[in-house]
Design a protein around this motif. Structure first.
Motif, PDB file in Angstrom:
ATOM      1  N   ASP A 175     -10.572  -1.521  -0.640  1.00 55.55           N
ATOM      2  CA  ASP A 175     -11.586  -0.490  -1.174  1.00 55.55           C
ATOM      3  C   ASP A 175     -12.238  -0.571  -2.700  1.00 55.55           C
ATOM      4  O   ASP A 175     -11.295  -1.014  -3.545  1.00 55.55           O
ATOM      5  N   PRO A 176     -13.421  -0.948  -2.495  1.00 53.72           N
ATOM      6  CA  PRO A 176     -14.083  -1.351  -4.167  1.00 53.72           C
ATOM      7  C   PRO A 176     -13.991  -0.208  -5.140  1.00 53.72           C
ATOM      8  O   PRO A 176     -14.232  -0.496  -6.169  1.00 53.72           O
ATOM      9  N   LYS A 177     -13.582   0.976  -4.648  1.00 53.67           N
ATOM     10  CA  LYS A 177     -13.634   1.960  -5.600  1.00 53.67           C
ATOM     11  C   LYS A 177     -12.288   1.945  -6.348  1.00 53.67           C
ATOM     12  O   LYS A 177     -12.072   2.796  -7.105  1.00 53.67           O
ATOM     13  N   ILE A 178     -11.339   1.241  -5.617  1.00 56.59           N
ATOM     14  CA  ILE A 178      -9.994   1.052  -6.052  1.00 56.59           C
ATOM     15  C   ILE A 178      -9.975   0.251  -7.233  1.00 56.59           C
ATOM     16  O   ILE A 178     -10.417  -1.135  -6.891  1.00 56.59           O
ATOM     17  N   SER A 179      -9.391   0.425  -8.487  1.00 56.40           N
ATOM     18  CA  SER A 179      -9.230  -0.360  -9.581  1.00 56.40           C
ATOM     19  C   SER A 179      -8.217  -1.733  -9.306  1.00 56.40           C
ATOM     20  O   SER A 179      -7.363  -1.442  -8.464  1.00 56.40           O
ATOM     21  N   ASP A 180      -8.488  -2.677  -9.736  1.00 56.28           N
ATOM     22  CA  ASP A 180      -7.602  -3.739  -9.818  1.00 56.28           C
ATOM     23  C   ASP A 180      -6.243  -3.597 -10.326  1.00 56.28           C
ATOM     24  O   ASP A 180      -5.119  -4.023  -9.413  1.00 56.28           O
ATOM     25  N   ALA A 181      -5.992  -2.701 -10.959  1.00 60.94           N
ATOM     26  CA  ALA A 181      -4.648  -2.143 -11.664  1.00 60.94           C
ATOM     27  C   ALA A 181      -4.020  -1.535 -10.325  1.00 60.94           C
ATOM     28  O   ALA A 181      -2.497  -1.453 -10.504  1.00 60.94           O
ATOM     29  N   ASP A 182      -4.607  -0.800  -9.474  1.00 59.27           N
ATOM     30  CA  ASP A 182      -3.991  -0.239  -8.401  1.00 59.27           C
ATOM     31  C   ASP A 182      -3.973  -0.882  -7.148  1.00 59.27           C
ATOM     32  O   ASP A 182      -2.948  -0.809  -6.397  1.00 59.27           O
ATOM     33  N   ALA A 183      -4.994  -1.962  -6.941  1.00 57.85           N
ATOM     34  CA  ALA A 183      -4.713  -2.475  -5.933  1.00 57.85           C
ATOM     35  C   ALA A 183      -3.872  -3.582  -5.853  1.00 57.85           C
ATOM     36  O   ALA A 183      -3.298  -4.010  -4.909  1.00 57.85           O
ATOM     37  N   LEU A 184      -3.609  -4.322  -6.895  1.00 58.72           N
ATOM     38  CA  LEU A 184      -2.612  -5.391  -7.097  1.00 58.72           C
ATOM     39  C   LEU A 184      -1.137  -4.888  -6.425  1.00 58.72           C
ATOM     40  O   LEU A 184      -0.598  -5.795  -5.880  1.00 58.72           O
ATOM     41  N   PRO A 185      -0.663  -3.874  -7.151  1.00 55.12           N
ATOM     42  CA  PRO A 185       0.588  -3.527  -6.719  1.00 55.12           C
ATOM     43  C   PRO A 185       1.083  -3.280  -5.039  1.00 55.12           C
ATOM     44  O   PRO A 185       1.776  -3.479  -4.618  1.00 55.12           O
ATOM     45  N   PHE A 186      -0.411  -2.673  -4.768  1.00 48.00           N
ATOM     46  CA  PHE A 186      -0.258  -2.516  -3.379  1.00 48.00           C
ATOM     47  C   PHE A 186      -0.236  -3.650  -2.598  1.00 48.00           C
ATOM     48  O   PHE A 186       0.561  -3.817  -1.446  1.00 48.00           O
ATOM     49  N   VAL A 187      -0.962  -4.639  -2.702  1.00 47.83           N
ATOM     50  CA  VAL A 187      -1.189  -5.850  -1.995  1.00 47.83           C
ATOM     51  C   VAL A 187       0.430  -6.593  -2.358  1.00 47.83           C
ATOM     52  O   VAL A 187       0.851  -7.153  -1.366  1.00 47.83           O
ATOM     53  N   LEU A 188       0.927  -6.610  -3.497  1.00 48.11           N
ATOM     54  CA  LEU A 188       2.057  -7.366  -3.620  1.00 48.11           C
ATOM     55  C   LEU A 188       3.084  -6.757  -2.903  1.00 48.11           C
ATOM     56  O   LEU A 188       4.075  -7.374  -2.295  1.00 48.11           O
ATOM     57  N   GLU A 189       3.023  -5.412  -2.645  1.00 45.78           N
ATOM     58  CA  GLU A 189       4.365  -4.669  -1.857  1.00 45.78           C
ATOM     59  C   GLU A 189       4.289  -5.018  -0.721  1.00 45.78           C
ATOM     60  O   GLU A 189       5.142  -5.191   0.095  1.00 45.78           O
ATOM     61  N   THR A 190       2.796  -4.658  -0.084  1.00 41.76           N
ATOM     62  CA  THR A 190       2.785  -4.495   1.249  1.00 41.76           C
ATOM     63  C   THR A 190       2.298  -5.927   2.040  1.00 41.76           C
ATOM     64  O   THR A 190       2.533  -6.092   3.355  1.00 41.76           O
ATOM     65  N   GLY A 191       1.911  -7.020   1.381  1.00 43.80           N
ATOM     66  CA  GLY A 191       1.542  -8.517   1.960  1.00 43.80           C
ATOM     67  C   GLY A 191       1.937  -9.608   1.236  1.00 43.80           C
ATOM     68  O   GLY A 191       1.544 -10.598   1.837  1.00 43.80           O
ATOM     69  N   CYS A 192       2.778  -9.471   0.668  1.00 43.43           N
ATOM     70  CA  CYS A 192       3.404 -10.800  -0.149  1.00 43.43           C
ATOM     71  C   CYS A 192       4.836 -11.125  -0.121  1.00 43.43           C
ATOM     72  O   CYS A 192       5.711  -9.992  -0.291  1.00 43.43           O
ATOM     73  N   LEU A 193       5.288 -12.272   0.014  1.00 47.37           N
ATOM     74  CA  LEU A 193       6.605 -12.910  -0.388  1.00 47.37           C
ATOM     75  C   LEU A 193       6.438 -13.576  -1.389  1.00 47.37           C
ATOM     76  O   LEU A 193       5.612 -14.571  -1.511  1.00 47.37           O
ATOM     77  N   TYR A 194       7.200 -13.538  -2.712  1.00 44.88           N
ATOM     78  CA  TYR A 194       6.876 -14.395  -3.922  1.00 44.88           C
ATOM     79  C   TYR A 194       8.103 -14.133  -4.759  1.00 44.88           C
ATOM     80  O   TYR A 194       8.901 -13.400  -4.832  1.00 44.88           O
ATOM     81  N   GLY A 195       8.173 -15.178  -5.558  1.00 48.84           N
ATOM     82  CA  GLY A 195       9.446 -15.524  -6.377  1.00 48.84           C
ATOM     83  C   GLY A 195       9.990 -16.819  -6.458  1.00 48.84           C
ATOM     84  O   GLY A 195       9.400 -17.703  -5.923  1.00 48.84           O
ATOM     85  N   SER A 196      11.180 -16.960  -6.971  1.00 45.78           N
ATOM     86  CA  SER A 196      12.102 -18.099  -6.928  1.00 45.78           C
ATOM     87  C   SER A 196      12.427 -18.334  -5.315  1.00 45.78           C
ATOM     88  O   SER A 196      12.290 -17.366  -4.618  1.00 45.78           O
ATOM     89  N   PRO A 197      12.885 -19.390  -5.068  1.00 46.01           N
ATOM     90  CA  PRO A 197      13.562 -19.733  -3.859  1.00 46.01           C
ATOM     91  C   PRO A 197      14.346 -18.714  -3.203  1.00 46.01           C
ATOM     92  O   PRO A 197      14.519 -18.119  -2.189  1.00 46.01           O
ATOM     93  N   ALA A 198      15.285 -18.450  -4.116  1.00 43.45           N
ATOM     94  CA  ALA A 198      16.195 -17.261  -3.663  1.00 43.45           C
ATOM     95  C   ALA A 198      15.775 -16.086  -3.539  1.00 43.45           C
ATOM     96  O   ALA A 198      16.463 -15.571  -2.771  1.00 43.45           O
ATOM     97  N   ARG A 199      15.036 -15.688  -4.334  1.00 42.21           N
ATOM     98  CA  ARG A 199      14.225 -14.459  -3.987  1.00 42.21           C
ATOM     99  C   ARG A 199      13.530 -14.373  -2.882  1.00 42.21           C
ATOM    100  O   ARG A 199      13.650 -13.100  -2.214  1.00 42.21           O
ATOM    101  N   VAL A 200      12.766 -15.188  -2.663  1.00 44.62           N
ATOM    102  CA  VAL A 200      11.875 -15.431  -1.287  1.00 44.62           C
ATOM    103  C   VAL A 200      12.745 -15.256  -0.032  1.00 44.62           C
ATOM    104  O   VAL A 200      12.527 -14.831   1.068  1.00 44.62           O
ATOM    105  N   ARG A 201      14.193 -15.864  -0.245  1.00 42.20           N
ATOM    106  CA  ARG A 201      15.038 -15.902   1.130  1.00 42.20           C
ATOM    107  C   ARG A 201      15.598 -14.561   1.226  1.00 42.20           C
ATOM    108  O   ARG A 201      15.424 -14.117   2.286  1.00 42.20           O
ATOM    109  N   GLU A 202      15.564 -13.623   0.216  1.00 42.66           N
ATOM    110  CA  GLU A 202      16.110 -12.458   0.416  1.00 42.66           C
ATOM    111  C   GLU A 202      15.045 -11.611   0.898  1.00 42.66           C
ATOM    112  O   GLU A 202      15.291 -10.756   1.802  1.00 42.66           O
ATOM    113  N   GLN A 203      13.449 -11.756   0.616  1.00 41.40           N
ATOM    114  CA  GLN A 203      12.733 -11.264   1.362  1.00 41.40           C
ATOM    115  C   GLN A 203      12.379 -11.570   2.726  1.00 41.40           C
ATOM    116  O   GLN A 203      12.249 -10.619   3.438  1.00 41.40           O
ATOM    117  N   VAL A 204      12.654 -12.823   2.970  1.00 43.25           N
ATOM    118  CA  VAL A 204      12.577 -13.276   4.455  1.00 43.25           C
ATOM    119  C   VAL A 204      13.651 -12.742   5.162  1.00 43.25           C
ATOM    120  O   VAL A 204      13.468 -12.166   6.564  1.00 43.25           O
TER     121      VAL A 204
END
Length: 355
Positions: free
Chosen positions: A284-313
């Protein structure tokens, strides 16, 4: 678990396109070396995403450079392809790859109307075009001769040559979002792909798919195969530390979003409006980057060190995901940066989840 690799990165200028295409071929070969079981090609036009543009022709190059990895489309935008031509191309690809083709089908992106305009179309009838094209595609592989008279296509086909290696043809997948689509695809025995689905919703959606499979009366082996294949798409970025991964991935995602918003504003025709139901905090273009970024990190991403990503998988595995599609390139990410993240995931994360 099965791990797939998906490409949707950006070439920032026409001058870089040729190099970026070569780099994506190298990345696919590296994905096969690392043990990814499948590679999925996206299809976008005109603005540098999916830089090869013609995913079918690009898949032929990959079929010649790889030996084991399956080659999928996520997805073929059906309104842009004549179904008889597509049936012929996919049958040839299945022969070139010795039966390694998977075909996700879709009606075209709901955001990029300029892609329809560029093909002399509008999106208003895209679902009807897709359904008719899929019907012709499947029947062309099964029926010889084929006679078809529809709203969009009237064809007389003696037979498709060569026949696909996989009979009656390469598997056709659907991209699903709504709860009803999971049930419907299960009932019809269709393999599925899904993207930005929060962890809290995954088990519920997988249960709906399983219920649909049961309603469809599929045998136990078919149900088990389709549940194992059901694929979740995630952005994946692995760095040496959690903080480094978050910082670098955030910058790349914001760059991606900036490009996405720019091309839609610049190229979508003035009479086009997106159905608000299709928007979320990221699109949604009406949503700011400041609000959009946490949303996509939470709902669409696996990221971190290998140990953290293993936990996410492991978290995804524990709610039923057995097939994870990993998008490792974002924005105009550097080739070596992409390979480094892929190798950390392939060498330090994937081995913990091998069957």
């Amino acid at each position: 678990m099965q791990f797939g690799w998906l490409t949707l990165s950006l070439s920032p200028s026409p001058e870089e396109d040729a190099a970026r295409i070569d780099q994506q071929i190298e990345q696919v070969c590296e994905a096969e070396r690392l043990g990814f079981g499948d590679v999925w090609l996206t299809e976008h036009y005109f603005t540098g995403e999916s830089v090869y543009n013609d995913a079918l022709l690009f898949a032929a190059a990959l079929a010649m450079r790889t030996e084991r990895i399956r080659i999928g489309f996520a997805v073929v935008q059906m309104p842009f392809h004549h179904p008889v031509r597509l049936a012929t191309q996919l049958a040839l690809l299945d022969n070139l790859s010795k039966g390694r083709i998977d075909v996700g089908v879709g009606k075209g992106t709901v955001y990029n109307e300029y892609e329809f305009v560029g093909h002399g179309l509008r999106s208003d009838d895209s679902r009807e075009r897709m359904e008719e094209a899929v019907d012709i595609l499947q029947r062309a592989w099964r029926e010889a001769p084929l006679s078809y008279e529809g709203r969009f296509y009237k064809v007389q086909v003696p037979q498709i040559r060569p026949k696909p290696v996989q009979q009656p043809g390469p598997p056709l997948w659907r991209s699903v979002i709504s709860p009803g689509s999971f049930t419907d695809c299960g009932r019809r025995g269709i393999p599925i792909l899904t993207a930005r689905l929060p962890v809290a919703r995954i088990k519920e959606r997988w249960d709906l798919y399983a219920a649909g499979l049961a309603e469809g009366g599929h045998d136990a082996a078919t149900c088990e195969r389709l549940l194992a294949q059901a694929a979740l798409w995630r952005n994946v970025y692995v760095a040496e530390t959690d903080a480094q991964a978050e910082d670098e991935l955030s910058a790349l995602l914001l760059q991606t979003r900036s490009h996405m918003m720019h091309v839609r504003e610049a190229y979508n025709p003035p009479d086009f409006t997106i159905d608000p139901v299709m928007l979320n905090a990221w699109t949604d273009p009406k949503i700011s980057d400041a609000d959009a970024l946490p949303f996509v990190l939470e709902t669409g991403c696996l990221y971190g060190s290998p140990a953290r990503v293993r936990e996410q998988v492991a978290e995804l595995r524990d709610v039923g995901v057995r097939h994870l599609l990993c998008q490792t390139g974002f924005g105009d990410m550097d080739h070596e940066q992409n390979l480094a993240s892929m190798r950390r995931f392939g060498e330090q994360v994937m081995p913990a989840f091998r069957d």
